[in-house]
Scaffold this motif. Structure first.
Motif, mmCIF file in Angstrom:
data_model
loop_
_atom_site.group_PDB
_atom_site.id
_atom_site.type_symbol
_atom_site.label_atom_id
_atom_site.label_comp_id
_atom_site.label_asym_id
_atom_site.label_seq_id
_atom_site.Cartn_x
_atom_site.Cartn_y
_atom_site.Cartn_z
ATOM 1 N N TRP A 10 11.346 2.772 -0.449
ATOM 2 C CA TRP A 10 11.255 2.015 0.803
ATOM 3 C C TRP A 10 9.886 1.363 0.925
ATOM 4 O O TRP A 10 8.861 1.987 0.650
ATOM 5 N N VAL A 11 9.889 0.105 1.345
ATOM 6 C CA VAL A 11 8.647 -0.599 1.686
ATOM 7 C C VAL A 11 8.835 -1.168 3.081
ATOM 8 O O VAL A 11 9.628 -2.089 3.282
ATOM 9 N N GLY A 12 8.099 -0.611 4.050
ATOM 10 C CA GLY A 12 8.236 -1.045 5.437
ATOM 11 C C GLY A 12 6.907 -1.373 6.086
ATOM 12 O O GLY A 12 6.773 -1.351 7.311
ATOM 13 N N LYS A 13 5.920 -1.670 5.250
ATOM 14 C CA LYS A 13 4.605 -2.057 5.773
ATOM 15 C C LYS A 13 3.903 -2.921 4.734
ATOM 16 O O LYS A 13 4.010 -2.666 3.532
ATOM 17 N N ARG A 14 3.221 -3.943 5.200
ATOM 18 C CA ARG A 14 2.399 -4.743 4.305
ATOM 19 C C ARG A 14 1.268 -3.860 3.764
ATOM 20 O O ARG A 14 0.865 -2.890 4.411
ATOM 21 N N TYR A 15 0.743 -4.206 2.614
ATOM 22 C CA TYR A 15 -0.402 -3.470 2.077
ATOM 23 C C TYR A 15 -1.681 -4.091 2.636
ATOM 24 O O TYR A 15 -2.547 -4.583 1.910
ATOM 25 N N ALA A 16 -1.725 -4.060 3.962
ATOM 26 C CA ALA A 16 -2.826 -4.632 4.733
ATOM 27 C C ALA A 16 -2.922 -3.871 6.049
ATOM 28 O O ALA A 16 -2.009 -3.132 6.426
ATOM 29 N N ALA A 17 -4.018 -4.053 6.749
ATOM 30 C CA ALA A 17 -4.253 -3.295 7.982
ATOM 31 C C ALA A 17 -3.391 -3.765 9.139
ATOM 32 O O ALA A 17 -3.084 -2.994 10.052
ATOM 33 N N ASP A 18 -2.975 -5.031 9.119
ATOM 34 C CA ASP A 18 -2.241 -5.563 10.261
ATOM 35 C C ASP A 18 -0.810 -5.914 9.899
ATOM 36 O O ASP A 18 -0.393 -5.782 8.753
ATOM 37 N N GLY A 19 -0.063 -6.350 10.904
ATOM 38 C CA GLY A 19 1.299 -6.810 10.672
ATOM 39 C C GLY A 19 2.344 -5.856 11.205
ATOM 40 O O GLY A 19 2.087 -4.658 11.414
ATOM 41 N N ALA A 20 3.536 -6.389 11.426
ATOM 42 C CA ALA A 20 4.657 -5.581 11.904
ATOM 43 C C ALA A 20 5.102 -4.604 10.815
ATOM 44 O O ALA A 20 4.764 -4.771 9.631
ATOM 45 N N THR A 21 5.846 -3.585 11.222
ATOM 46 C CA THR A 21 6.324 -2.584 10.269
ATOM 47 C C THR A 21 7.840 -2.411 10.386
ATOM 48 O O THR A 21 8.453 -2.803 11.372
ATOM 49 N N ASN A 22 8.403 -1.816 9.362
ATOM 50 C CA ASN A 22 9.834 -1.481 9.336
ATOM 51 C C ASN A 22 9.980 -0.148 8.611
ATOM 52 O O ASN A 22 10.409 -0.079 7.468
ATOM 53 N N ARG A 23 9.590 0.922 9.294
ATOM 54 C CA ARG A 23 9.548 2.246 8.669
ATOM 55 C C ARG A 23 10.949 2.783 8.400
ATOM 56 O O ARG A 23 11.887 2.469 9.127
ATOM 57 N N GLU A 24 11.047 3.597 7.371
ATOM 58 C CA GLU A 24 12.365 4.119 7.016
ATOM 59 C C GLU A 24 12.826 5.133 8.069
ATOM 60 O O GLU A 24 12.006 5.776 8.724
ATOM 61 N N PRO A 25 14.139 5.303 8.237
ATOM 62 C CA PRO A 25 14.665 6.044 9.384
ATOM 63 C C PRO A 25 14.609 7.563 9.316
ATOM 64 O O PRO A 25 14.735 8.218 10.359
ATOM 65 N N LEU A 26 14.433 8.148 8.153
ATOM 66 C CA LEU A 26 14.499 9.603 8.063
ATOM 67 C C LEU A 26 13.194 10.303 8.408
ATOM 68 O O LEU A 26 13.180 11.292 9.138
#
Length: 302
Positions: free
Chosen positions: A169-185
């Motif tokens: 799963w990739v739910g975050k940019r490899y940067a300090a800012d930006g929206a996220t999409n974290r995995e559900p478990l």
């Protein structure tokens, strides 16, 4: 036809067969590509557990679900064997899940959703070989989280599966800012299980990620890693002639590594993945290679 001509033809076919056996991606019939559950081997499993548990610190980490290891024996690709410890234990995997971005990008390129430009090819190589965070973020922004998630959860791959403990799963940019999409478990931003990463490399080795040509392109990007630590540090010493296809990750106490090893000798052809949650994770991963190869060689004798 004279006898020497028969001999020449026979040599040609034998040479071609050996060459095909040594090529990646492999050329197995679809019917011979099995699920990891069908590749599980009780002897390899038992030997792997015994070898890992010989080290008290490793045994403790395994019992605490802080150490996960997966291995696929590819010495005979038609009879591949799989074993794992804490195989479905999902952990934060830092940069290792950049392989998910690579697959999503290849899928998008193949479908005409992303244009294959020199800039994008360069960013994919930087993302994998050098683990460059800026290049990785650019690739994530081009694709979007929905695209990455859709490829990881697709019926074709199921590299993230809630029923199997999650996965890549990739739910975050490899940067300090930006929206996220974290995995559900577990609400992780960059996640992996050794089982799903092993599956990724197994499908890749067999040319089944997107298609044979894109798998070959992905292998080219993964080969010759620029960072020579963890698994690669040890493999440089014990197997300098082997081809290595690799992606690793580290953040705080979380250390991960994944490698497809393709040696000239078929006894050194395997996939190895490790996820560690421990401050000494770097050294643990370095020290895993030799005992795992011992397990694989033992399996060849049996």
């Amino acid at each position: 036809m004279k006898s020497y001509q028969y001999i020449i033809i026979l040599i040609f076919f034998l040479t071609s067969a050996v060459k095909a056996q040594n090529e990646l991606p492999l050329h197995l019939d679809d019917a011979k590509i099995k699920s990891l559950h069908n590749l599980m081997n009780p002897v390899l499993q038992s030997n792997l557990e015994q070898e890992l548990n010989k080290v008290p610190a490793w045994k403790k980490l395994i019992s605490q679900n802080k150490m996960a290891v997966g291995v696929i024996d590819l010495s005979n690709p038609e009879e591949a064997k799989y074993a794992r410890v804490n195989g479905n234990q999902m952990m934060y995997a830092a940069s290792l899940p950049k392989i998910a971005v690579l697959l999503a990008a290849m899928d998008a390129i193949e479908k005409g959703q992303l244009k294959e430009t020199p800039e994008i090819i360069k960013d994919m190589k930087l993302m994998i070989s050098y683990s460059d965070n800026q290049a990785s973020t650019r690739m994530i922004d081009r694709l979007g989280y929905d695209k990455i998630e859709s490829v990881m959860t697709s019926e074709k791959y199921k590299l993230y599966d809630k029923k199997e403990g999650g996965g890549l799963w990739v739910g975050k940019r490899y940067a300090a800012d930006g929206a996220t999409n974290r995995e559900p478990l577990k609400n992780l931003s960059h996640a992996a299980t050794v089982e799903q990463v092993c599956k990724y490399y197994y499908l890749l080795a067999n040319g089944k990620l997107v298609n044979n040509n894109r798998s070959k392109q992905m292998l080219d990007i993964l080969e010759n890693p620029a960072l020579h630590h963890k698994f690669v540090n040890t493999l440089d010493l014990i197997a300098p002639g082997a081809r290595l296809f690799r992606k690793s990750g580290s953040w705080k106490n979380f250390h991960s590594d994944s490698v497809l090893v393709w040696g000239k000798d078929v006894s050194r052809r395997y996939i190895l993945v490790a996820l560690i949650d421990d401050a000494n994770g770097e050294n643990i991963i370095r020290n895993l290679v030799v005992p795992v190869e011992k397990v694989l060689k033992k399996a060849l004798i049996l």
